[in-house]
Write a protein that holds these residues in place. Structure first.
Motif, short mmCIF file in Angstrom:
data_model
loop_
_atom_site.label_atom_id
_atom_site.label_comp_id
_atom_site.label_asym_id
_atom_site.label_seq_id
_atom_site.Cartn_x
_atom_site.Cartn_y
_atom_site.Cartn_z
N THR A 1 0.85 -1.19 0.00
CA THR A 1 0.00 0.00 0.00
C THR A 1 0.88 1.24 0.00
OG1 THR A 1 -1.72 -1.16 1.24
CG2 THR A 1 -1.81 1.24 1.23
N PRO A 2 0.71 2.13 -0.99
CA PRO A 2 1.57 3.32 -1.06
C PRO A 2 1.28 4.30 0.07
CG PRO A 2 -0.16 3.44 -2.70
CD PRO A 2 -0.24 2.07 -2.11
N LEU A 3 2.33 4.97 0.52
CA LEU A 3 2.20 5.99 1.55
C LEU A 3 1.93 7.33 0.87
CD1 LEU A 3 2.46 6.96 4.50
CD2 LEU A 3 4.92 7.26 4.06
N VAL A 4 0.84 7.97 1.27
CA VAL A 4 0.47 9.28 0.73
C VAL A 4 0.53 10.29 1.86
CG1 VAL A 4 -1.30 10.64 -0.46
CG2 VAL A 4 -1.03 8.20 -0.98
N THR A 5 1.11 11.47 1.58
CA THR A 5 1.25 12.50 2.60
C THR A 5 0.73 13.84 2.07
OG1 THR A 5 3.22 11.42 3.49
CG2 THR A 5 2.85 13.73 4.11
N ILE A 6 -0.13 14.47 2.85
CA ILE A 6 -0.57 15.84 2.55
C ILE A 6 0.26 16.78 3.42
CG2 ILE A 6 -2.46 17.51 2.69
CD1 ILE A 6 -4.40 15.25 2.10
N SER A 7 1.05 17.64 2.78
CA SER A 7 1.91 18.54 3.55
C SER A 7 1.24 19.86 3.90
CB SER A 7 3.21 18.81 2.77
OG SER A 7 2.93 19.35 1.49
N SER A 8 0.26 20.29 3.07
CA SER A 8 -0.43 21.54 3.39
C SER A 8 -1.72 21.65 2.59
CB SER A 8 0.45 22.76 3.11
OG SER A 8 0.66 22.92 1.71
N VAL A 9 -2.65 22.43 3.12
CA VAL A 9 -3.86 22.83 2.40
C VAL A 9 -4.03 24.31 2.70
CG1 VAL A 9 -5.32 22.01 4.30
CG2 VAL A 9 -6.32 22.49 2.05
N GLU A 29 5.37 6.06 -3.91
CA GLU A 29 5.43 5.19 -5.07
C GLU A 29 4.71 5.83 -6.25
OE1 GLU A 29 4.57 1.04 -4.53
OE2 GLU A 29 4.70 1.26 -2.34
N ASN A 30 5.04 5.36 -7.45
CA ASN A 30 4.33 5.80 -8.64
C ASN A 30 2.93 5.20 -8.66
OD1 ASN A 30 6.79 6.93 -9.36
ND2 ASN A 30 7.34 5.22 -10.72
N GLY A 31 2.01 5.86 -9.41
CA GLY A 31 0.67 5.30 -9.53
C GLY A 31 -0.31 6.31 -10.08
N THR A 32 -1.56 5.93 -10.06
CA THR A 32 -2.63 6.85 -10.47
C THR A 32 -3.29 7.41 -9.22
OG1 THR A 32 -4.21 5.03 -10.60
CG2 THR A 32 -3.04 5.62 -12.63
N TYR A 33 -3.67 8.67 -9.31
CA TYR A 33 -4.23 9.30 -8.11
C TYR A 33 -5.59 9.92 -8.42
CZ TYR A 33 -3.03 13.96 -9.91
OH TYR A 33 -2.95 15.10 -10.66
N SER A 34 -6.35 10.15 -7.36
CA SER A 34 -7.60 10.90 -7.43
C SER A 34 -7.72 11.75 -6.18
CB SER A 34 -8.81 9.96 -7.56
OG SER A 34 -8.90 9.11 -6.44
N VAL A 35 -8.35 12.90 -6.35
CA VAL A 35 -8.63 13.80 -5.21
C VAL A 35 -10.13 13.85 -5.04
CG1 VAL A 35 -8.34 16.12 -4.29
CG2 VAL A 35 -6.56 15.13 -5.75
N LEU A 36 -10.58 13.55 -3.83
CA LEU A 36 -12.01 13.42 -3.54
C LEU A 36 -12.45 14.40 -2.47
CD1 LEU A 36 -12.08 9.52 -3.25
CD2 LEU A 36 -12.66 10.87 -5.27
N VAL A 37 -13.65 14.96 -2.64
CA VAL A 37 -14.27 15.82 -1.63
C VAL A 37 -15.47 15.08 -1.06
CG1 VAL A 37 -15.53 17.96 -1.21
CG2 VAL A 37 -13.51 17.96 -2.69
N GLY A 38 -15.58 15.05 0.27
CA GLY A 38 -16.66 14.34 0.92
C GLY A 38 -16.37 12.85 0.98
N CYS A 79 -6.00 9.99 -2.91
CA CYS A 79 -5.85 8.54 -2.99
C CYS A 79 -4.89 8.18 -4.12
CB CYS A 79 -7.20 7.86 -3.24
SG CYS A 79 -8.43 8.20 -1.95
N LEU A 80 -3.99 7.22 -3.89
CA LEU A 80 -3.05 6.80 -4.92
C LEU A 80 -3.01 5.28 -4.98
CD1 LEU A 80 0.10 8.31 -6.21
CD2 LEU A 80 0.31 5.95 -5.39
N THR A 81 -3.17 4.74 -6.21
CA THR A 81 -3.13 3.30 -6.42
C THR A 81 -1.87 2.95 -7.21
OG1 THR A 81 -5.55 3.18 -6.48
CG2 THR A 81 -4.34 1.34 -7.46
N ASN A 82 -1.03 2.05 -6.65
CA ASN A 82 0.18 1.64 -7.36
C ASN A 82 -0.01 0.30 -8.08
OD1 ASN A 82 0.05 0.15 -5.02
ND2 ASN A 82 2.26 0.21 -4.61
N ASP A 83 -0.82 -0.59 -7.52
CA ASP A 83 -1.17 -1.87 -8.14
C ASP A 83 -2.65 -2.11 -7.87
OD1 ASP A 83 1.46 -2.79 -9.04
OD2 ASP A 83 1.92 -2.87 -6.88
#
Length: 263
Positions: A1-9, A29-38, A79-83
């Motif tokens: 499972t890839p580690l995702v970090t939000i550094s600021s908003v 890790e490399n992968g495809t990402y999506s940004v979701l609200v709610g 969210c980021l999916t590597n596999d």
């Protein structure tokens, strides 16, 4: 499972004067990402951005417009999916403080002296709300809930009869003018003529009442018995006379009563 970090908003709180927020994030890790609200996880919520991520980018700044958020606190998740089946995520919160709206005012009319309490219904009301009618401040403003305010309306602006907009103002903006925010000050009605001037004791005679300052809330009585009103203009009312009070023949006064007063 890839580690995702939000550094600021930045900013984490949006108002009507703030068009968007910028989310800075990165992943291991490399992968495809999506940004979701709610939503509560990567399978729920509304997708507002997506793409392909490479660790060589180090970090990504995703701009999310204020229009993607609802009033109040909103989860914002990257969210980021590597596999297949391997998705990591990080979440933060963005708060949208939306400008107020006014959808109705009740009651919607009074006399030129004002002073009655009205209930203003709408959305996004906050404790610092003020209320004006035609630009004149209302008094005794009480924010009952985010959707309801009570206030005492002032006297008619400059003493003039007419329909004015009820505006709610807050630190985060003012309500826009709509047909639902209108409030009417009525001048007192007067009756100058009734035609025909009489009819049978049993009633049923169509009559036309001429005068001034007739409004849509007009009630007509003959000898204190209410007549059936058919149509109203500012200077004319058509109605059907009721039976004579107590069945007693004689002359009786035709009186027009409105929020603005009694003829």
């Amino acid at each position: 499972t890839p580690l995702v970090t939000i550094s600021s908003v930045n900013p984490s709180t949006l108002t009507t004067s703030t068009p968007s927020t910028a989310v800075t994030w990165s992943a291991e890790e490399n992968g495809t990402y999506s940004v979701l609200v709610g939503g509560t996880d990567c399978n729920s919520g509304t997708q507002v951005a997506s793409g392909t991520y490479s660790t060589s980018q180090s970090s990504v700044i995703t701009t999310v417009p204020a229009s993607d958020f609802t009033a109040g606190s909103n989860p914002l998740r990257v969210c980021l999916t590597n596999d297949p089946g391997h998705t990591g995520s990080a979440a933060t919160t963005v708060t949208l403080i939306a400008a107020p709206t006014v959808t109705s005012v009740s009651p919607y009319s009074t006399s030129l002296t004002g002073g009655i309490q009205v209930t203003v219904t709408g959305t996004n009301f906050t404790s610092d709300a003020t209320v004006t009618v035609g630009g004149v401040a209302a008094t005794s403003v009480n924010v009952v809930s985010p959707t309801s305010i009570t206030a005492d309306v002032p006297a008619a602006p400059n003493g003039n009869a007419g329909t004015y907009d009820v505006i709610v103002s807050e630190a985060d903006g003012a309500s826009q003018v709509t047909t639902g925010d209108q409030f009417t000050y009525e001048a007192a009605p007067s009756v100058s003529d009734v035609s025909p001037p009489g009819g049978p004791v049993a009633g049923g005679t169509p009559i036309t009442i001429s005068g001034t300052n007739f409004y849509s809330d007009a009630i007509v009585t003959i000898g204190a018995v209410q007549a059936s009103v058919d149509s109203i203009s500012s200077t004319s009312i058509t109605a059907v006379a009721p039976a004579a009070p107590g069945g007693v023949p004689g002359p009786y006064d035709v009186v027009v009563s409105e929020a603005g007063g009694v003829s």
